[in-house]
Design a protein around this motif. Sequence first.
Motif, PDB file in Angstrom:
ATOM      1  N   UNK A  94      49.103  53.605  15.634  1.00 57.84           N
ATOM      2  CA  UNK A  94      50.072  54.260  16.513  1.00 57.84           C
ATOM      3  C   UNK A  94      50.910  55.272  15.730  1.00 57.84           C
ATOM      4  N   UNK A  95      51.136  56.413  16.329  1.00 59.04           N
ATOM      5  CA  UNK A  95      51.946  57.450  15.698  1.00 59.04           C
ATOM      6  C   UNK A  95      53.396  57.300  16.148  1.00 59.04           C
ATOM      7  N   UNK A  96      54.304  57.194  15.177  1.00 61.61           N
ATOM      8  CA  UNK A  96      55.725  57.066  15.472  1.00 61.61           C
ATOM      9  C   UNK A  96      56.434  58.346  15.059  1.00 61.61           C
ATOM     10  N   UNK A  97      57.341  58.817  15.885  1.00 59.56           N
ATOM     11  CA  UNK A  97      58.109  60.001  15.505  1.00 59.56           C
ATOM     12  C   UNK A  97      59.331  59.571  14.684  1.00 59.56           C
ATOM     13  N   UNK A  98      60.112  60.540  14.243  1.00 61.04           N
ATOM     14  CA  UNK A  98      61.247  60.247  13.352  1.00 61.04           C
ATOM     15  C   UNK A  98      62.284  59.357  14.022  1.00 61.04           C
ATOM     16  N   UNK A  99      62.505  59.571  15.309  1.00 60.11           N
ATOM     17  CA  UNK A  99      63.495  58.764  16.019  1.00 60.11           C
ATOM     18  C   UNK A  99      63.067  57.295  16.066  1.00 60.11           C
ATOM     19  N   UNK A 100      61.807  57.039  16.348  1.00 63.27           N
ATOM     20  CA  UNK A 100      61.318  55.666  16.409  1.00 63.27           C
ATOM     21  C   UNK A 100      61.362  54.992  15.043  1.00 63.27           C
ATOM     22  N   UNK A 113      63.494  55.728  12.636  1.00 59.10           N
ATOM     23  CA  UNK A 113      64.910  55.474  12.371  1.00 59.10           C
ATOM     24  C   UNK A 113      65.389  54.251  13.154  1.00 59.10           C
ATOM     25  N   UNK A 114      64.922  54.099  14.374  1.00 63.78           N
ATOM     26  CA  UNK A 114      65.296  52.938  15.188  1.00 63.78           C
ATOM     27  C   UNK A 114      64.751  51.641  14.587  1.00 63.78           C
ATOM     28  N   UNK A 115      63.525  51.682  14.061  1.00 65.01           N
ATOM     29  CA  UNK A 115      62.968  50.508  13.376  1.00 65.01           C
ATOM     30  C   UNK A 115      63.814  50.136  12.163  1.00 65.01           C
ATOM     31  N   UNK A 116      64.207  51.137  11.374  1.00 68.21           N
ATOM     32  CA  UNK A 116      65.043  50.887  10.196  1.00 68.21           C
ATOM     33  C   UNK A 116      66.375  50.273  10.598  1.00 68.21           C
ATOM     34  N   UNK A 117      66.988  50.794  11.663  1.00 71.14           N
ATOM     35  CA  UNK A 117      68.274  50.252  12.119  1.00 71.14           C
ATOM     36  C   UNK A 117      68.134  48.810  12.577  1.00 71.14           C
ATOM     37  N   UNK A 118      67.082  48.500  13.301  1.00 70.09           N
ATOM     38  CA  UNK A 118      66.881  47.131  13.761  1.00 70.09           C
ATOM     39  C   UNK A 118      66.632  46.182  12.592  1.00 70.09           C
ATOM     40  N   UNK A 119      65.876  46.624  11.611  1.00 72.15           N
ATOM     41  CA  UNK A 119      65.608  45.791  10.433  1.00 72.15           C
ATOM     42  C   UNK A 119      66.894  45.538   9.651  1.00 72.15           C
ATOM     43  N   UNK A 120      67.689  46.589   9.446  1.00 72.74           N
ATOM     44  CA  UNK A 120      68.952  46.428   8.712  1.00 72.74           C
ATOM     45  C   UNK A 120      69.920  45.528   9.477  1.00 72.74           C
ATOM     46  N   UNK A 121      69.986  45.687  10.796  1.00 69.06           N
ATOM     47  CA  UNK A 121      70.867  44.855  11.620  1.00 69.06           C
ATOM     48  C   UNK A 121      70.448  43.392  11.545  1.00 69.06           C
ATOM     49  N   UNK A 122      69.149  43.134  11.650  1.00 70.91           N
ATOM     50  CA  UNK A 122      68.655  41.759  11.591  1.00 70.91           C
ATOM     51  C   UNK A 122      68.859  41.152  10.211  1.00 70.91           C
ATOM     52  N   UNK A 123      68.743  41.968   9.175  1.00 66.55           N
ATOM     53  CA  UNK A 123      68.949  41.458   7.821  1.00 66.55           C
ATOM     54  C   UNK A 123      70.436  41.154   7.580  1.00 66.55           C
ATOM     55  N   UNK A 124      71.311  42.007   8.115  1.00 68.62           N
ATOM     56  CA  UNK A 124      72.751  41.827   7.921  1.00 68.62           C
ATOM     57  C   UNK A 124      73.252  40.535   8.560  1.00 68.62           C
ATOM     58  N   UNK A 155      54.456  48.850   9.996  1.00 65.72           N
ATOM     59  CA  UNK A 155      55.264  48.259  11.062  1.00 65.72           C
ATOM     60  C   UNK A 155      55.205  49.148  12.295  1.00 65.72           C
ATOM     61  N   UNK A 156      54.899  48.538  13.420  1.00 67.92           N
ATOM     62  CA  UNK A 156      54.788  49.258  14.687  1.00 67.92           C
ATOM     63  C   UNK A 156      55.983  48.984  15.583  1.00 67.92           C
ATOM     64  N   UNK A 157      56.438  47.717  15.603  1.00 68.68           N
ATOM     65  CA  UNK A 157      57.517  47.343  16.509  1.00 68.68           C
ATOM     66  C   UNK A 157      58.321  46.205  15.896  1.00 68.68           C
ATOM     67  N   UNK A 158      59.640  46.225  16.165  1.00 65.40           N
ATOM     68  CA  UNK A 158      60.532  45.164  15.711  1.00 65.40           C
ATOM     69  C   UNK A 158      61.322  44.660  16.913  1.00 65.40           C
ATOM     70  N   UNK A 159      61.291  43.365  17.136  1.00 64.51           N
ATOM     71  CA  UNK A 159      62.061  42.751  18.214  1.00 64.51           C
ATOM     72  C   UNK A 159      63.008  41.735  17.585  1.00 64.51           C
TER      73      UNK A 159
END
Length: 112
Positions: free
Chosen positions: A37-43, A45-56, A105-109
């Motif tokens: 799957x091709x992810x654009x920059x916004x997606x 960035x959203x994956x990174x934010x979700x990962x950082x939030x879950x780690x925090x 990584x394709x998706x983070x929930x």
Amino acid sequence: MRIRDRGKLKFMPAHFMPEHRALLRELARDELRQPRPLLDEYEIQELENQICFAMEYTYPVIITKWWDGFTYEETGHIHYLDPIRKRVRMVTEDGSAISIDFADIVKVIIKE
């Protein structure tokens, strides 16, 4: 006199060689493969934010990763985000530690 017929067996291909069966299994598996799957920059960035939030806040997450044409899900807690190697280290529900490339990584929930 009764005709003794093999029924459907005569129309079935003969699978004598193990190499032939392995090739047919691999051919069937290749048909199920999906492109990456091709992810654009916004997606991304959203994956990174979700990962950082879950780690925090140590929330459990479900990470969907793409590997070799198939998607797999890993469930657990994110332990560390390695910016140099671009990998996510996480501890799964069964207690084993795994490392996932960020490019896979394709998706983070986040499970709250």
